[in-house]
Motif scaffolding. Sequence first.
Motif, PDB file in Angstrom:
ATOM      1  N   PHE A 102       0.755  -1.128  -0.128  1.00  0.00           N
ATOM      2  CA  PHE A 102      -0.075   0.113   0.065  1.00  0.00           C
ATOM      3  C   PHE A 102       1.068   1.114   0.144  1.00  0.00           C
ATOM      4  O   PHE A 102       0.313   2.336  -0.147  1.00  0.00           O
ATOM      5  CB  PHE A 102      -1.111  -0.187   1.099  1.00  0.00           C
ATOM      6  N   ALA A 103       2.224   0.962   0.168  1.00  0.00           N
ATOM      7  CA  ALA A 103       3.037   2.453   0.381  1.00  0.00           C
ATOM      8  C   ALA A 103       3.646   2.425  -1.289  1.00  0.00           C
ATOM      9  O   ALA A 103       4.651   2.773  -1.457  1.00  0.00           O
ATOM     10  CB  ALA A 103       4.153   2.068   1.136  1.00  0.00           C
ATOM     11  N   GLY A 104       2.669   2.626  -2.022  1.00  0.00           N
ATOM     12  CA  GLY A 104       3.090   2.864  -3.412  1.00  0.00           C
ATOM     13  C   GLY A 104       3.082   1.859  -4.386  1.00  0.00           C
ATOM     14  O   GLY A 104       3.320   2.148  -5.541  1.00  0.00           O
ATOM     15  N   ARG A 105       2.517   0.788  -4.211  1.00  0.00           N
ATOM     16  CA  ARG A 105       2.765  -0.355  -5.128  1.00  0.00           C
ATOM     17  C   ARG A 105       1.471  -0.875  -5.512  1.00  0.00           C
ATOM     18  O   ARG A 105       1.409  -1.978  -6.308  1.00  0.00           O
ATOM     19  CB  ARG A 105       3.788  -1.548  -4.928  1.00  0.00           C
ATOM     20  N   LEU A 106       0.461  -0.680  -4.787  1.00  0.00           N
ATOM     21  CA  LEU A 106      -1.006  -1.066  -5.233  1.00  0.00           C
ATOM     22  C   LEU A 106      -1.586  -0.670  -6.563  1.00  0.00           C
ATOM     23  O   LEU A 106      -1.896  -1.534  -7.407  1.00  0.00           O
ATOM     24  CB  LEU A 106      -2.037  -0.683  -4.274  1.00  0.00           C
ATOM     25  N   PHE A 107      -1.301   0.453  -6.931  1.00  0.00           N
ATOM     26  CA  PHE A 107      -1.906   0.885  -8.281  1.00  0.00           C
ATOM     27  C   PHE A 107      -0.619   1.086  -9.441  1.00  0.00           C
ATOM     28  O   PHE A 107      -0.833   1.339 -10.589  1.00  0.00           O
ATOM     29  CB  PHE A 107      -2.570   1.999  -8.247  1.00  0.00           C
ATOM     30  N   SER A 108       0.802   1.102  -8.847  1.00  0.00           N
ATOM     31  CA  SER A 108       1.761   1.499  -9.642  1.00  0.00           C
ATOM     32  C   SER A 108       2.939   0.696  -9.360  1.00  0.00           C
ATOM     33  O   SER A 108       2.961   0.402  -8.255  1.00  0.00           O
ATOM     34  CB  SER A 108       1.880   2.990  -9.515  1.00  0.00           C
ATOM     35  N   LYS A 109       3.919   0.474 -10.493  1.00  0.00           N
ATOM     36  CA  LYS A 109       4.994  -0.267  -9.812  1.00  0.00           C
ATOM     37  C   LYS A 109       6.247   0.664 -10.087  1.00  0.00           C
ATOM     38  O   LYS A 109       7.593   0.313 -10.192  1.00  0.00           O
ATOM     39  CB  LYS A 109       5.147  -1.538 -10.793  1.00  0.00           C
ATOM     40  N   ARG A 110       6.056   2.013  -9.858  1.00  0.00           N
ATOM     41  CA  ARG A 110       7.036   2.863  -9.919  1.00  0.00           C
ATOM     42  C   ARG A 110       7.711   3.113  -8.430  1.00  0.00           C
ATOM     43  O   ARG A 110       6.876   2.661  -7.366  1.00  0.00           O
ATOM     44  CB  ARG A 110       6.741   4.287 -10.412  1.00  0.00           C
ATOM     45  N   GLY A 111       8.871   3.788  -8.274  1.00  0.00           N
ATOM     46  CA  GLY A 111       9.273   4.182  -6.901  1.00  0.00           C
ATOM     47  C   GLY A 111      10.276   2.865  -6.435  1.00  0.00           C
ATOM     48  O   GLY A 111      10.765   2.292  -7.273  1.00  0.00           O
ATOM     49  N   ALA A 112      10.473   2.721  -5.159  1.00  0.00           N
ATOM     50  CA  ALA A 112      11.176   1.803  -4.493  1.00  0.00           C
ATOM     51  C   ALA A 112      11.016   0.541  -5.076  1.00  0.00           C
ATOM     52  O   ALA A 112       9.690   0.050  -5.057  1.00  0.00           O
ATOM     53  CB  ALA A 112      11.304   2.133  -3.119  1.00  0.00           C
ATOM     54  N   LYS A 113      11.785  -0.409  -5.179  1.00  0.00           N
ATOM     55  CA  LYS A 113      11.399  -1.929  -5.508  1.00  0.00           C
ATOM     56  C   LYS A 113      10.974  -2.458  -4.026  1.00  0.00           C
ATOM     57  O   LYS A 113      11.218  -2.019  -3.055  1.00  0.00           O
ATOM     58  CB  LYS A 113      12.771  -2.647  -5.569  1.00  0.00           C
ATOM     59  N   CYS A 114      10.074  -3.364  -4.577  1.00  0.00           N
ATOM     60  CA  CYS A 114       9.267  -3.875  -3.328  1.00  0.00           C
ATOM     61  C   CYS A 114       9.498  -5.404  -3.368  1.00  0.00           C
ATOM     62  O   CYS A 114       9.229  -6.203  -4.324  1.00  0.00           O
ATOM     63  CB  CYS A 114       7.763  -3.742  -3.869  1.00  0.00           C
ATOM     64  N   TRP A 115      10.052  -5.936  -2.110  1.00  0.00           N
ATOM     65  CA  TRP A 115      10.553  -7.200  -1.880  1.00  0.00           C
ATOM     66  C   TRP A 115       9.222  -7.599  -0.658  1.00  0.00           C
ATOM     67  O   TRP A 115       9.576  -6.852   0.451  1.00  0.00           O
ATOM     68  CB  TRP A 115      12.028  -7.486  -1.630  1.00  0.00           C
ATOM     69  N   LEU A 116       8.805  -8.711  -0.813  1.00  0.00           N
ATOM     70  CA  LEU A 116       7.993  -9.161   0.108  1.00  0.00           C
ATOM     71  C   LEU A 116       8.331 -10.542   0.824  1.00  0.00           C
ATOM     72  O   LEU A 116       8.522 -11.501  -0.097  1.00  0.00           O
ATOM     73  CB  LEU A 116       6.542  -9.233  -0.325  1.00  0.00           C
ATOM     74  N   GLY A 117       8.528 -10.757   2.003  1.00  0.00           N
ATOM     75  CA  GLY A 117       9.069 -11.851   2.756  1.00  0.00           C
ATOM     76  C   GLY A 117       8.084 -12.897   3.024  1.00  0.00           C
ATOM     77  O   GLY A 117       7.142 -12.301   3.808  1.00  0.00           O
ATOM     78  N   VAL A 118       7.753 -13.956   2.435  1.00  0.00           N
ATOM     79  CA  VAL A 118       6.842 -14.940   3.046  1.00  0.00           C
ATOM     80  C   VAL A 118       7.549 -15.776   3.804  1.00  0.00           C
ATOM     81  O   VAL A 118       8.199 -16.624   3.650  1.00  0.00           O
ATOM     82  CB  VAL A 118       6.275 -15.713   1.625  1.00  0.00           C
ATOM     83  N   MET A 119       6.978 -15.711   5.148  1.00  0.00           N
ATOM     84  CA  MET A 119       7.846 -16.392   6.326  1.00  0.00           C
ATOM     85  C   MET A 119       7.354 -17.773   6.728  1.00  0.00           C
ATOM     86  O   MET A 119       7.802 -18.130   7.508  1.00  0.00           O
ATOM     87  CB  MET A 119       8.080 -15.295   7.269  1.00  0.00           C
ATOM     88  N   SER A 120       6.100 -18.071   6.411  1.00  0.00           N
ATOM     89  CA  SER A 120       5.245 -19.028   6.845  1.00  0.00           C
ATOM     90  C   SER A 120       4.592 -19.759   5.960  1.00  0.00           C
ATOM     91  O   SER A 120       3.789 -19.179   5.192  1.00  0.00           O
ATOM     92  CB  SER A 120       4.644 -18.611   8.282  1.00  0.00           C
ATOM     93  N   TYR A 121       4.189 -21.122   6.067  1.00  0.00           N
ATOM     94  CA  TYR A 121       2.985 -21.662   5.225  1.00  0.00           C
ATOM     95  C   TYR A 121       1.907 -21.125   5.489  1.00  0.00           C
ATOM     96  O   TYR A 121       0.943 -21.204   4.724  1.00  0.00           O
ATOM     97  CB  TYR A 121       3.165 -23.328   5.703  1.00  0.00           C
ATOM     98  N   MET A 122       1.590 -20.425   6.867  1.00  0.00           N
ATOM     99  CA  MET A 122       0.282 -19.919   7.150  1.00  0.00           C
ATOM    100  C   MET A 122       0.067 -18.597   6.033  1.00  0.00           C
ATOM    101  O   MET A 122      -1.023 -18.646   5.967  1.00  0.00           O
ATOM    102  CB  MET A 122       0.530 -19.333   8.504  1.00  0.00           C
ATOM    103  N   ASP A 123       1.185 -18.243   5.621  1.00  0.00           N
ATOM    104  CA  ASP A 123       0.938 -16.995   4.784  1.00  0.00           C
ATOM    105  C   ASP A 123       0.141 -17.402   3.401  1.00  0.00           C
ATOM    106  O   ASP A 123      -0.323 -16.666   2.570  1.00  0.00           O
ATOM    107  CB  ASP A 123       2.370 -16.392   4.246  1.00  0.00           C
ATOM    108  N   MET A 124       0.273 -18.674   3.210  1.00  0.00           N
ATOM    109  CA  MET A 124      -0.373 -19.373   1.838  1.00  0.00           C
ATOM    110  C   MET A 124      -1.889 -19.081   1.983  1.00  0.00           C
ATOM    111  O   MET A 124      -2.727 -18.788   1.102  1.00  0.00           O
ATOM    112  CB  MET A 124      -0.181 -20.771   1.925  1.00  0.00           C
ATOM    113  N   ASP A 125      -2.603 -18.932   3.216  1.00  0.00           N
ATOM    114  CA  ASP A 125      -3.977 -18.767   3.357  1.00  0.00           C
ATOM    115  C   ASP A 125      -4.382 -17.310   3.214  1.00  0.00           C
ATOM    116  O   ASP A 125      -5.449 -16.881   3.322  1.00  0.00           O
ATOM    117  CB  ASP A 125      -4.527 -19.133   4.650  1.00  0.00           C
TER     118      ASP A 125
END
Length: 371
Positions: A102-125
Amino acid sequence: MKKMLLIVPSLHQGGAEKVCAATAVVLKPYFDVQIAIFDSRNIDFDVEDVPVADLGLPSRPGKLAKVINVLRRGHRLKKLKKREQIDIAYSFGPTANLANIFAGRLFSKRGAKCWLGVMSYMDMDSSWLGLFCKRADRLLCCSETLRGMIEKKYACNCAVTLTGFFDIPQIKARAEEEEARLPWQDGRIIVSMGREDVVKGFWHLLKIFSLVHKELPDTKLLIIGKGEFTEYRKLAADLGIADAVCFAGLQKNPYPYLKKGTLYLLTSYWEGFPNALVEAMAMGLPAVATDCMTGPAEIFDGKYGILVPNMAKEPDMDASHIDEEEKNTAKRVAALLQNEEELARYSRLSVERAGVFSKETYIRKIREWSV
């Protein structure tokens, strides 16, 4: 030097929080690193003078409050990224990932690169994971198994594997910094480590140990982790093993306690990448773990530890009921404890395998992806 912002809900007890703090420290020579947190209360991890920005937006009860929190966090993060001219924003876990998106990547891919860490199998849900895949530059998965699941389910082409990392010399040095305070002076100690959480399957742990202790009366059980463990203390009493079980609580330096162990036993029914398991292996503890989703099978790789079938997910605090999986696991643990040659072999294998998850590999991957 590129600017990297690490985003995590807090620096309190937790796997994602621990990985974030360690990442900040090891990346300092290669990036201009900062950390953004939502709540600065009860900081447990030392980030060695890395700047920490507190957004002052801790979790709130209620669905509407949570939605508002996500939007406010995203807004404050967006301002922080812009003010600090961040090149890469790397978040850890679902709530941090939401704010990052939500800090800039929801509607556009401009700006800082966005890396998201998936830390658990529970995140699959998470209902947001499909959105994460579409808007992220990279989805950093804590295990290869999890990466494969995400690629298959969401047709995600930005997922990569980035496991935890472990500095074995430092772990062993920290084990010598103090003496563990235990209620016993002798005996063989089975260790398990994790916060009080139903996913850890601690009722299985206690029931398995009760059978091992009946066969090998000198054995003890040490549980390290945050929580009151009220139900589990009662279960230990009902099983007649209260005097042989120690709930050591949260330890900022758990390694002196792991040092006392003879064997490590993990009974979770799901994990992401169980850092505590590899930390125990780095200390030379032979390991037995459930074949849960995900982590242990990948860590053991068919030979570095003993994998047992996953067990029931529903808590069962009835001391009179011990199921077949618990009985079979107890037999495997007791057999290993009585075989000195196998204990020594698995101890060597544990240290060997822990060494594969090195900070050098972790740093190299991040530097390559940041180009």
